[in-house]
Design a protein around this motif. Sequence first.
Motif, short mmCIF file in Angstrom:
data_model
loop_
_atom_site.label_atom_id
_atom_site.label_comp_id
_atom_site.label_asym_id
_atom_site.label_seq_id
_atom_site.Cartn_x
_atom_site.Cartn_y
_atom_site.Cartn_z
N UNK A 214 0.83 -1.20 0.00
CA UNK A 214 0.00 0.00 0.00
C UNK A 214 0.87 1.26 0.00
N UNK A 215 1.99 1.21 0.73
CA UNK A 215 2.90 2.36 0.74
C UNK A 215 3.50 2.57 -0.65
N UNK A 216 3.88 1.47 -1.31
CA UNK A 216 4.47 1.58 -2.64
C UNK A 216 3.43 2.08 -3.64
N UNK A 217 2.18 1.65 -3.52
CA UNK A 217 1.12 2.13 -4.40
C UNK A 217 0.96 3.64 -4.27
N UNK A 218 0.97 4.14 -3.04
CA UNK A 218 0.86 5.59 -2.84
C UNK A 218 2.04 6.33 -3.46
N UNK A 219 3.22 5.74 -3.33
CA UNK A 219 4.41 6.38 -3.90
C UNK A 219 4.35 6.36 -5.43
N UNK A 220 3.89 5.28 -6.01
CA UNK A 220 3.77 5.19 -7.47
C UNK A 220 2.80 6.25 -8.00
N UNK A 221 1.71 6.47 -7.27
CA UNK A 221 0.77 7.51 -7.68
C UNK A 221 1.37 8.89 -7.56
N UNK A 222 2.24 9.09 -6.56
CA UNK A 222 2.90 10.38 -6.39
C UNK A 222 3.93 10.63 -7.49
N UNK A 223 4.61 9.57 -7.95
CA UNK A 223 5.63 9.71 -8.97
C UNK A 223 5.03 9.92 -10.36
N UNK A 224 3.79 9.47 -10.56
CA UNK A 224 3.13 9.60 -11.86
C UNK A 224 1.78 10.28 -11.68
N UNK A 225 1.78 11.58 -11.42
CA UNK A 225 0.50 12.26 -11.19
C UNK A 225 -0.38 12.32 -12.43
N UNK A 226 0.21 12.15 -13.63
CA UNK A 226 -0.60 12.20 -14.85
C UNK A 226 -1.58 11.03 -14.92
N UNK A 227 -1.29 9.96 -14.17
CA UNK A 227 -2.20 8.82 -14.19
C UNK A 227 -3.51 9.11 -13.45
N UNK A 228 -3.54 10.20 -12.69
CA UNK A 228 -4.77 10.51 -11.96
C UNK A 228 -5.91 10.89 -12.90
N UNK A 229 -5.56 11.30 -14.12
CA UNK A 229 -6.59 11.65 -15.10
C UNK A 229 -7.12 10.41 -15.82
N UNK A 230 -6.50 9.26 -15.58
CA UNK A 230 -6.92 8.03 -16.25
C UNK A 230 -8.03 7.38 -15.43
N UNK A 231 -9.01 6.81 -16.13
CA UNK A 231 -10.08 6.11 -15.43
C UNK A 231 -9.51 4.90 -14.69
N UNK A 232 -10.09 4.59 -13.52
CA UNK A 232 -9.61 3.49 -12.68
C UNK A 232 -8.12 3.68 -12.34
N UNK A 233 -7.84 4.84 -11.76
CA UNK A 233 -6.45 5.19 -11.44
C UNK A 233 -5.80 4.15 -10.53
N UNK A 234 -6.48 3.79 -9.45
CA UNK A 234 -5.94 2.82 -8.51
C UNK A 234 -5.78 1.45 -9.15
#
Length: 217
Positions: free
Chosen positions: A42-62
């Motif tokens: 879960x910690x690594x998932x949060x870090x991956x989202x922080x390193x690639x903020x452009x993925x937040x615009x993608x559907x089903x980001x998590x």
Amino acid sequence: MNFDYNSTRPKLILAEYGRNVQNMVDYICTLPTKEERNRHAQVVIDMMGFLNPHLRDVADFKHKLWDHLHIISDFKIDVDSPYPTPDKASIHPKPELLNYPQHRIRYKHYGHTIETMIERARMMNDPEKKQSMTLSIANFMKMAYLTWNKDSVEDDAIIADLRELSDGELQLPAEVTLTKLDFKTPPPGSRTKGGSAPQNGNGKNNKKQPQKKKKKY
């Protein structure tokens, strides 16, 4: 002294996350209990989202992040993912083999298209249209011939090849004259570089230069 170079390290599976994320995922795979692996994942998932903020615009980001976690671990990580584990075969599909044409061309300088045109002409029922199509095919054959051989070609040779390719069904009169094609290169004086205007004998453009106004004293 031992040096650690990128060329000696294992290949990054998803380079956009970097070497540190790859090492953390490899470390998670070595943890003994699933509870520890889930917490670290879960910690690594949060870090991956922080390193690639452009993925937040993608559907089903998590969902995409969890899929990337499995891919980075080469599908070896054993954690309780909130999403189904992706199929390895669908991530790296094997490309299908291309079907290359296997036509046997009797006269390669005419190409396979000529043979197709001849077969279409042979199926025509209208004699007038069939004869007009035959003449058009002969002119096309002459053009294709001259593409490979810039020397002149006799119309009789084209008509004979057409007769052979059509098994004697498509014939033209001996006195018929095919379209004359000339391949001429422009003389050196008319060729310009970069679309510039032709030059005169002095190496200067023909465009008139504006005259300077005389000063009045």
